[in-house]
Design a protein around this motif. Structure first.
Motif, mmCIF file in Angstrom:
data_model
loop_
_atom_site.group_PDB
_atom_site.id
_atom_site.type_symbol
_atom_site.label_atom_id
_atom_site.label_comp_id
_atom_site.label_asym_id
_atom_site.label_seq_id
_atom_site.Cartn_x
_atom_site.Cartn_y
_atom_site.Cartn_z
ATOM 1 N N CYS A 21 0.808 -1.219 0.000
ATOM 2 C CA CYS A 21 0.000 0.000 0.000
ATOM 3 C C CYS A 21 0.840 1.268 0.000
ATOM 4 O O CYS A 21 0.324 2.362 -0.228
ATOM 5 C CB CYS A 21 -0.976 -0.022 1.172
ATOM 6 N N CYS A 22 2.140 1.150 0.239
ATOM 7 C CA CYS A 22 3.065 2.291 0.148
ATOM 8 C C CYS A 22 3.767 2.330 -1.203
ATOM 9 O O CYS A 22 4.465 3.291 -1.506
ATOM 10 C CB CYS A 22 4.132 2.194 1.239
ATOM 11 N N ASN A 23 3.592 1.301 -1.996
ATOM 12 C CA ASN A 23 4.274 1.168 -3.279
ATOM 13 C C ASN A 23 3.514 1.941 -4.356
ATOM 14 O O ASN A 23 2.362 1.636 -4.643
ATOM 15 C CB ASN A 23 4.350 -0.316 -3.651
ATOM 16 N N PRO A 24 4.141 2.946 -4.966
ATOM 17 C CA PRO A 24 3.447 3.730 -5.994
ATOM 18 C C PRO A 24 3.060 2.917 -7.229
ATOM 19 O O PRO A 24 2.200 3.331 -7.998
ATOM 20 C CB PRO A 24 4.438 4.839 -6.352
ATOM 21 N N GLU A 25 3.659 1.754 -7.397
ATOM 22 C CA GLU A 25 3.342 0.899 -8.547
ATOM 23 C C GLU A 25 2.236 -0.112 -8.237
ATOM 24 O O GLU A 25 1.812 -0.858 -9.121
ATOM 25 C CB GLU A 25 4.600 0.143 -9.009
ATOM 26 N N ALA A 26 1.773 -0.159 -7.006
ATOM 27 C CA ALA A 26 0.768 -1.154 -6.604
ATOM 28 C C ALA A 26 -0.571 -0.864 -7.266
ATOM 29 O O ALA A 26 -0.923 0.283 -7.530
ATOM 30 C CB ALA A 26 0.620 -1.159 -5.096
ATOM 31 N N ASN A 27 -1.302 -1.941 -7.525
ATOM 32 C CA ASN A 27 -2.650 -1.810 -8.071
ATOM 33 C C ASN A 27 -3.532 -2.897 -7.467
ATOM 34 O O ASN A 27 -3.062 -3.726 -6.684
ATOM 35 C CB ASN A 27 -2.624 -1.887 -9.603
ATOM 36 N N HIS A 28 -4.801 -2.891 -7.833
ATOM 37 C CA HIS A 28 -5.725 -3.850 -7.239
ATOM 38 C C HIS A 28 -5.364 -5.300 -7.567
ATOM 39 O O HIS A 28 -5.597 -6.191 -6.772
ATOM 40 C CB HIS A 28 -7.166 -3.541 -7.655
ATOM 41 N N ARG A 29 -4.754 -5.539 -8.710
ATOM 42 C CA ARG A 29 -4.355 -6.911 -9.052
ATOM 43 C C ARG A 29 -3.282 -7.419 -8.087
ATOM 44 O O ARG A 29 -3.287 -8.584 -7.696
ATOM 45 C CB ARG A 29 -3.866 -6.970 -10.501
ATOM 46 N N MET A 30 -2.365 -6.529 -7.698
ATOM 47 C CA MET A 30 -1.338 -6.910 -6.735
ATOM 48 C C MET A 30 -1.981 -7.279 -5.400
ATOM 49 O O MET A 30 -1.629 -8.286 -4.789
ATOM 50 C CB MET A 30 -0.333 -5.777 -6.540
ATOM 51 N N LEU A 31 -2.936 -6.464 -4.961
ATOM 52 C CA LEU A 31 -3.599 -6.766 -3.693
ATOM 53 C C LEU A 31 -4.419 -8.040 -3.785
ATOM 54 O O LEU A 31 -4.472 -8.813 -2.829
ATOM 55 C CB LEU A 31 -4.476 -5.589 -3.253
ATOM 56 N N ASP A 32 -5.036 -8.286 -4.939
ATOM 57 C CA ASP A 32 -5.762 -9.541 -5.145
ATOM 58 C C ASP A 32 -4.835 -10.734 -4.957
ATOM 59 O O ASP A 32 -5.199 -11.724 -4.318
ATOM 60 C CB ASP A 32 -6.374 -9.615 -6.553
ATOM 61 N N LEU A 33 -3.626 -10.642 -5.498
ATOM 62 C CA LEU A 33 -2.655 -11.724 -5.365
ATOM 63 C C LEU A 33 -2.185 -11.888 -3.916
ATOM 64 O O LEU A 33 -2.024 -13.005 -3.429
ATOM 65 C CB LEU A 33 -1.445 -11.496 -6.267
ATOM 66 N N LEU A 34 -1.961 -10.769 -3.243
ATOM 67 C CA LEU A 34 -1.483 -10.832 -1.859
ATOM 68 C C LEU A 34 -2.537 -11.382 -0.911
ATOM 69 O O LEU A 34 -2.251 -12.198 -0.055
ATOM 70 C CB LEU A 34 -1.041 -9.449 -1.375
ATOM 71 N N VAL A 35 -3.744 -10.914 -1.077
ATOM 72 C CA VAL A 35 -4.814 -11.321 -0.170
ATOM 73 C C VAL A 35 -5.454 -12.608 -0.652
ATOM 74 O O VAL A 35 -5.908 -13.416 0.155
ATOM 75 C CB VAL A 35 -5.855 -10.193 -0.020
ATOM 76 N N GLY A 36 -5.449 -12.833 -1.962
ATOM 77 C CA GLY A 36 -6.059 -14.029 -2.513
ATOM 78 C C GLY A 36 -7.560 -13.995 -2.318
ATOM 79 O O GLY A 36 -8.169 -12.943 -2.163
ATOM 80 N N MET A 37 -8.143 -15.132 -2.280
ATOM 81 C CA MET A 37 -9.583 -15.222 -2.096
ATOM 82 C C MET A 37 -9.963 -15.114 -0.624
ATOM 83 O O MET A 37 -11.121 -15.107 -0.280
ATOM 84 C CB MET A 37 -10.111 -16.533 -2.691
ATOM 85 N N ARG A 38 -8.975 -15.079 0.257
ATOM 86 C CA ARG A 38 -9.159 -14.937 1.699
ATOM 87 C C ARG A 38 -9.993 -16.067 2.292
ATOM 88 O O ARG A 38 -10.653 -15.889 3.301
ATOM 89 C CB ARG A 38 -9.777 -13.581 2.035
ATOM 90 N N THR A 39 -9.972 -17.229 1.641
ATOM 91 C CA THR A 39 -10.721 -18.346 2.197
ATOM 92 C C THR A 39 -10.076 -18.852 3.482
ATOM 93 O O THR A 39 -10.762 -19.355 4.361
ATOM 94 C CB THR A 39 -10.812 -19.508 1.190
ATOM 95 N N ASP A 40 -8.750 -18.682 3.595
ATOM 96 C CA ASP A 40 -8.069 -19.138 4.804
ATOM 97 C C ASP A 40 -7.956 -18.031 5.846
ATOM 98 O O ASP A 40 -7.508 -18.250 6.954
ATOM 99 C CB ASP A 40 -6.676 -19.674 4.467
ATOM 100 N N ARG A 41 -8.363 -16.811 5.487
ATOM 101 C CA ARG A 41 -8.322 -15.651 6.400
ATOM 102 C C ARG A 41 -6.936 -15.403 6.981
ATOM 103 O O ARG A 41 -6.800 -14.889 8.079
ATOM 104 C CB ARG A 41 -9.338 -15.804 7.536
#
Length: 119
Positions: A21-41
């Protein structure tokens, strides 16, 4: 990200999500990959940035004190606002409105009531 621990926290208390979230190059796709589907929380979008060592706690307190005493250098201002913040705080402070929107849509509303150590 096979094998990577997305919920890992470094000694300063940052998660991978905080850093993104501090990375100026970050986008929603990056966060999708980091958080994933959050099935495991395993990734908490409301995780609070807390130093895990005395060294980092002391560094944060020094930076906070310097800002309160009038030092407004970029380094001290940025460092003084991390302790107690969430990924939402980091995205907002970095001017990443698209990440703020993504975080709010993915459960970060709880972070709206959390204040960092600088208020």
């Amino acid at each position: 990200m096979a094998g990577a621990d997305r919920a890992a926290v470094n000694d300063h208390g940052a998660t991978v999500l905080h850093a993104a979230c501090c990375n100026p190059e970050a986008n929603h796709r990056m966060l999708d990959l980091l958080v994933g589907m959050r099935t495991d929380r395993s990734v908490d979008v409301n995780a609070i940035y807390r130093p895990r060592t005395k060294k980092w706690h002391l560094i944060d307190v020094i930076m906070e004190t310097m800002v309160r005493c009038g030092n407004r250098s970029l380094l001290t201002v940025e460092m003084s606002h991390v302790r107690g913040s969430t990924a939402l705080h980091q995205a907002a402070q970095s001017g990443q409105s698209h990440l703020v929107e993504w975080l709010l849509a993915h459960g970060a509303k709880k972070s709206l009531g959390i204040k960092n150590k600088m208020g």
